[in-house]
Design a protein around this motif. Structure first.
Motif, PDB file in Angstrom:
ATOM      1  N   LEU A  48       0.836  -1.187   0.000  1.00 23.46           N
ATOM      2  CA  LEU A  48       0.000   0.000   0.000  1.00 23.46           C
ATOM      3  C   LEU A  48       0.880   1.248   0.000  1.00 23.46           C
ATOM      4  O   LEU A  48       2.007   1.216   0.520  1.00 23.46           O
ATOM      5  CB  LEU A  48      -0.908   0.002   1.230  1.00 23.46           C
ATOM      6  CG  LEU A  48      -1.803  -1.234   1.390  1.00 23.46           C
ATOM      7  CD1 LEU A  48      -2.548  -1.173   2.717  1.00 23.46           C
ATOM      8  CD2 LEU A  48      -2.755  -1.357   0.220  1.00 23.46           C
ATOM      9  N   PRO A  49       0.421   2.359  -0.576  1.00 20.10           N
ATOM     10  CA  PRO A  49       1.229   3.581  -0.571  1.00 20.10           C
ATOM     11  C   PRO A  49       1.661   3.958   0.840  1.00 20.10           C
ATOM     12  O   PRO A  49       0.850   4.016   1.761  1.00 20.10           O
ATOM     13  CB  PRO A  49       0.266   4.619  -1.167  1.00 20.10           C
ATOM     14  CG  PRO A  49      -0.658   3.821  -2.026  1.00 20.10           C
ATOM     15  CD  PRO A  49      -0.849   2.525  -1.297  1.00 20.10           C
ATOM     16  N   GLY A  50       2.957   4.194   0.999  1.00 17.39           N
ATOM     17  CA  GLY A  50       3.482   4.604   2.289  1.00 17.39           C
ATOM     18  C   GLY A  50       3.753   3.475   3.262  1.00 17.39           C
ATOM     19  O   GLY A  50       4.235   3.711   4.371  1.00 17.39           O
ATOM     20  N   SER A  51       3.485   2.220   2.862  1.00 18.90           N
ATOM     21  CA  SER A  51       3.635   1.091   3.779  1.00 18.90           C
ATOM     22  C   SER A  51       5.090   0.656   3.952  1.00 18.90           C
ATOM     23  O   SER A  51       5.437  -0.004   4.940  1.00 18.90           O
ATOM     24  CB  SER A  51       2.819  -0.110   3.283  1.00 18.90           C
ATOM     25  OG  SER A  51       3.370  -0.620   2.071  1.00 18.90           O
ATOM     26  N   TYR A 224       5.906   3.315 -13.941  1.00 22.34           N
ATOM     27  CA  TYR A 224       4.666   2.540 -13.958  1.00 22.34           C
ATOM     28  C   TYR A 224       3.697   3.040 -15.032  1.00 22.34           C
ATOM     29  O   TYR A 224       2.695   2.380 -15.317  1.00 22.34           O
ATOM     30  CB  TYR A 224       3.980   2.597 -12.597  1.00 22.34           C
ATOM     31  CG  TYR A 224       4.523   1.598 -11.600  1.00 22.34           C
ATOM     32  CD1 TYR A 224       4.338   0.229 -11.799  1.00 22.34           C
ATOM     33  CD2 TYR A 224       5.221   2.008 -10.476  1.00 22.34           C
ATOM     34  CE1 TYR A 224       4.834  -0.702 -10.904  1.00 22.34           C
ATOM     35  CE2 TYR A 224       5.721   1.074  -9.570  1.00 22.34           C
ATOM     36  CZ  TYR A 224       5.522  -0.270  -9.784  1.00 22.34           C
ATOM     37  OH  TYR A 224       6.012  -1.192  -8.890  1.00 22.34           O
ATOM     38  N   HIS A 225       3.963   4.198 -15.621  1.00 21.05           N
ATOM     39  CA  HIS A 225       3.071   4.680 -16.680  1.00 21.05           C
ATOM     40  C   HIS A 225       3.283   3.819 -17.920  1.00 21.05           C
ATOM     41  O   HIS A 225       4.409   3.701 -18.419  1.00 21.05           O
ATOM     42  CB  HIS A 225       3.359   6.140 -17.011  1.00 21.05           C
ATOM     43  CG  HIS A 225       2.268   6.788 -17.816  1.00 21.05           C
ATOM     44  ND1 HIS A 225       2.076   6.512 -19.155  1.00 21.05           N
ATOM     45  CD2 HIS A 225       1.312   7.665 -17.472  1.00 21.05           C
ATOM     46  CE1 HIS A 225       1.045   7.210 -19.600  1.00 21.05           C
ATOM     47  NE2 HIS A 225       0.561   7.915 -18.588  1.00 21.05           N
ATOM     48  N   ALA A 329       3.976   8.792  -8.527  1.00 18.60           N
ATOM     49  CA  ALA A 329       4.741   7.717  -7.903  1.00 18.60           C
ATOM     50  C   ALA A 329       4.288   7.468  -6.470  1.00 18.60           C
ATOM     51  O   ALA A 329       4.231   6.324  -6.010  1.00 18.60           O
ATOM     52  CB  ALA A 329       6.227   8.051  -7.937  1.00 18.60           C
ATOM     53  N   SER A 330       3.933   8.530  -5.753  1.00 21.08           N
ATOM     54  CA  SER A 330       3.545   8.382  -4.347  1.00 21.08           C
ATOM     55  C   SER A 330       2.160   7.779  -4.187  1.00 21.08           C
ATOM     56  O   SER A 330       1.838   7.233  -3.126  1.00 21.08           O
ATOM     57  CB  SER A 330       3.593   9.745  -3.646  1.00 21.08           C
ATOM     58  OG  SER A 330       2.574  10.616  -4.135  1.00 21.08           O
ATOM     59  N   LYS A 331       1.334   7.860  -5.220  1.00 22.91           N
ATOM     60  CA  LYS A 331      -0.049   7.410  -5.116  1.00 22.91           C
ATOM     61  C   LYS A 331      -0.307   6.047  -5.756  1.00 22.91           C
ATOM     62  O   LYS A 331      -1.389   5.483  -5.582  1.00 22.91           O
ATOM     63  CB  LYS A 331      -0.983   8.446  -5.747  1.00 22.91           C
ATOM     64  CG  LYS A 331      -1.047   9.767  -4.978  1.00 22.91           C
ATOM     65  CD  LYS A 331      -1.979  10.753  -5.649  1.00 22.91           C
ATOM     66  CE  LYS A 331      -2.066  12.058  -4.860  1.00 22.91           C
ATOM     67  NZ  LYS A 331      -2.922  13.047  -5.538  1.00 22.91           N
ATOM     68  N   ILE A 332       0.649   5.509  -6.493  1.00 27.12           N
ATOM     69  CA  ILE A 332       0.416   4.228  -7.167  1.00 27.12           C
ATOM     70  C   ILE A 332       0.219   3.137  -6.136  1.00 27.12           C
ATOM     71  O   ILE A 332       1.012   2.961  -5.219  1.00 27.12           O
ATOM     72  CB  ILE A 332       1.587   3.888  -8.103  1.00 27.12           C
ATOM     73  CG1 ILE A 332       1.568   4.820  -9.312  1.00 27.12           C
ATOM     74  CG2 ILE A 332       1.502   2.437  -8.569  1.00 27.12           C
ATOM     75  CD1 ILE A 332       2.749   4.666 -10.226  1.00 27.12           C
ATOM     76  N   ASN A 333      -0.878   2.407  -6.285  1.00 22.91           N
ATOM     77  CA  ASN A 333      -1.230   1.330  -5.368  1.00 22.91           C
ATOM     78  C   ASN A 333      -1.206   0.022  -6.145  1.00 22.91           C
ATOM     79  O   ASN A 333      -2.213  -0.391  -6.733  1.00 22.91           O
ATOM     80  CB  ASN A 333      -2.608   1.590  -4.760  1.00 22.91           C
ATOM     81  CG  ASN A 333      -3.002   0.557  -3.725  1.00 22.91           C
ATOM     82  OD1 ASN A 333      -2.329  -0.457  -3.558  1.00 22.91           O
ATOM     83  ND2 ASN A 333      -4.099   0.802  -3.030  1.00 22.91           N
TER      84      ASN A 333
END
Length: 365
Positions: A48-51, A224-225, A329-333
Motif C-alpha cells: 500500500l502507498p506509504g507502507s 509505472y506509466h 509515484a507516491s499514489k500508485i497502489n
C-alpha cells in the motif's frame, strides 16, 4: 459458464481465485507441471502507498483450464526478520521466473532485486517441487558484472540449453547463456537494441517461439506509466533481431491497452494459441488522465518528461513536471493492479494484439 465454473477471461477486470479473493501474482509467468498450470508472480496484497512494503513473497495459483485458479499460497514467503535478506518485504523484488531443469530435477527461480544504490541484482533459488520450499543459492549477483533490470528465462526448444534476456539498465538488452544447472551465466552473451537512455531503452522482455521464429516483446521505460510495446523477430536466440514495430498498433492511447506484458504462454492443447500475460498497474489511469488518455496525449507528456529527466543536456524538468511525476509515484497502489491477458493474432510471421473485453479459450482449437 459450464458446471458453474467460468470459461471466459475478462482482461483488465479484477480476477478472483476459486475462494473469491483477488489474485495476487504480478509480473507473472505460467509453468506447466504434468496436467497442471501454475500462475506465479509477485504478491502485492500488502503493498500500500506509504507502507514500506514492496512485496509479500511470491504466490502461485493452480489450474487445469487457465481460467479458474486455486491459491497455492506463498511458494517463496517473505523473510520478515532480516532487513538484509533479498526476500525482506522492503526489498524491491520483481518478476520471478521459474524453469525446471530435467538433469538436476530442480525448479530454478530467478528474481530481480532493485538495490538502494541503484544497482539491479539477481537472487537465485531452487526447489524440488514447483510449490517449494525454495532455498537461496545465489544472491547479490550481477550477471556478467552488469546491473540487470527486467528479464526473462528461456529454454531453447532445439537443445534444452537456457538463456536469460535482461535489460542492461538504461542501455541495451543482453542475451546470456546459462550454465547447465540454470543457476548462473556462463560468460557467453550478445547485446541487442541499444538506446542512449529512457524512455527509448527496452525493458520487460517477454520471449516466445513460433514456427522456428524467435520473438521478443519489450516495453519502453516510463516507470509505472504504460507505453507502446515493441516486438522483434529473429532466427536464433542470440539474433540478429529485426524490429517489427508496436505489438498493439491499434491502441491510440499508446499504452499497450494500459498494460505491460510480462510473459507469453503457448497453450499446449491449442494449435496456435499464444497468450500475452500483462499487468495493468494503474487500473484507473483513464479516469486520472481524462480525454488525454484515449488520444495518446497523456503518454506523449510522460514520454517527453522521461526524455528530459535522462537527457545528458538540455532543459531540465519544470517544477510542475517534477511534481507530477512525484505525485503519481507516491499514489500508485500496486495492490490494486489487475491483469490483461489477450491472445496474440498472427498475419504470416507478424504478431499483433487487439483489444477484447472478453474472450474464451473455447474459441481456439
Amino acid at each position: 459458464m459450464a458446471g458453474g465454473r467460468p470459461r471466459t477471461i475478462h482482461p483488465g477486470q479484477v480476477w478472483r481465485d476459486t475462494a473469491g479473493k483477488p489474485i495476487q501474482a504480478h509480473g507473472a509467468s505460467i509453468i506447466q507441471v504434468g496436467d497442471v498450470f501454475y500462475w506465479y508472480g509477485e504478491n502485492k496484497e500488502r503493498t500500500l502507498p506509504g507502507s514500506g512494503i514492496w512485496h509479500w513473497g511470491v504466490r502461485a495459483y493452480a489450474s487445469r483450464d487457465l481460467v479458474n485458479w486455486t491459491d497455492q499460497g506463498l511458494i517463496i514467503p517473505p523473510v520478515t526478520d532480516d532487513p538484509k535478506s533479498p526476500l525482506h518485504p522492503s526489498r524491491q523484488l520483481d518478476r520471478p521466473h521459474i524453469l525446471y531443469n530435467p538433469v538436476t530435477r530442480k525448479f530454478v527461480c530467478w528474481v530481480k532485486i532493485m538495490e538502494a544504490d541503484g544497482r539491479q541484482t539477481r537472487t537465485v533459488l531452487t526447489a524440488d517441487r514447483m510449490t517449494g520450499p525454495y532455498t537461496i543459492i545465489r544472491q547479490d549477483m550481477l550477471p556478467l558484472g552488469m546491473s540487470a533490470g527486467d528479464f526473462d528465462l528461456v529454454v531453447s526448444p532445439a537443445d534444452g540449453k537456457a538463456v536469460i534476456y535482461f535489460e542492461r539498465v538504461h542501455s541495451e538488452v543482453i542475451c546470456a547463456d546459462l550454465t547447465p544447472d540454470y543457476t548462473d551465466v556462463t560468460g557467453s552473451y550478445t547485446a541487442h537494441f541499444p538506446h542512449p537512455a529512457p524512455p527509448q531503452v527496452r525493458e520487460g522482455p517477454a520471449y516466445f517461439e513460433r514456427g522456428g521464429k524467435h520473438y521478443l516483446i519489450t516495453s519502453g521505460t516510463t516507470g509505472y506509466h504504460p507505453n507502446p510495446s515493441e516486438v522483434a523477430m529473429a532466427n536464433a536466440l542470440h539474433g540478429p533481431w529485426t524490429v517489427l514495430g508496436d505489438l498493439h498498433p491499434g491502441d491510440r492511447s499508446r499504452t499497450s491497452f494500459n498494460s505491460q506484458v510480462s510473459a507469453v504462454f503457448k497453450h499446449p492443447g491449442k494449435k496456435d494459441l499464444y497468450i500475452a500475460l500483462a499487468d495493468r498497474w494503474i487500473p484507473d489511469l483513464p479516469r486520472i488522465e481524462g480525454s488525454d488518455f484515449a488520444s495518446g496525449d497523456a503518454y506523449r507528456r510522460f514520454e517527453a518528461m522521461f526524455s528530459k529527466m535522462f537527457a545528458q543536456s538540455g532543459a531540465p524538468l519544470t517544477k510542475q513536471e517534477d511534481a507530477l511525476l512525484k505525485d503519481q509515484a507516491s499514489k500508485i497502489n500496486t495492490s490494486r493492479g489487475t491483469y490483461v491477458w489477450l491472445p496474440i493474432r498472427f498475419t504470416g510471421d507478424r504478431p499483433y494484439i487487439e483489444w477484447r473485453s472478453k474472450w474464451s479459450l473455447d474459441e481456439f482449437h
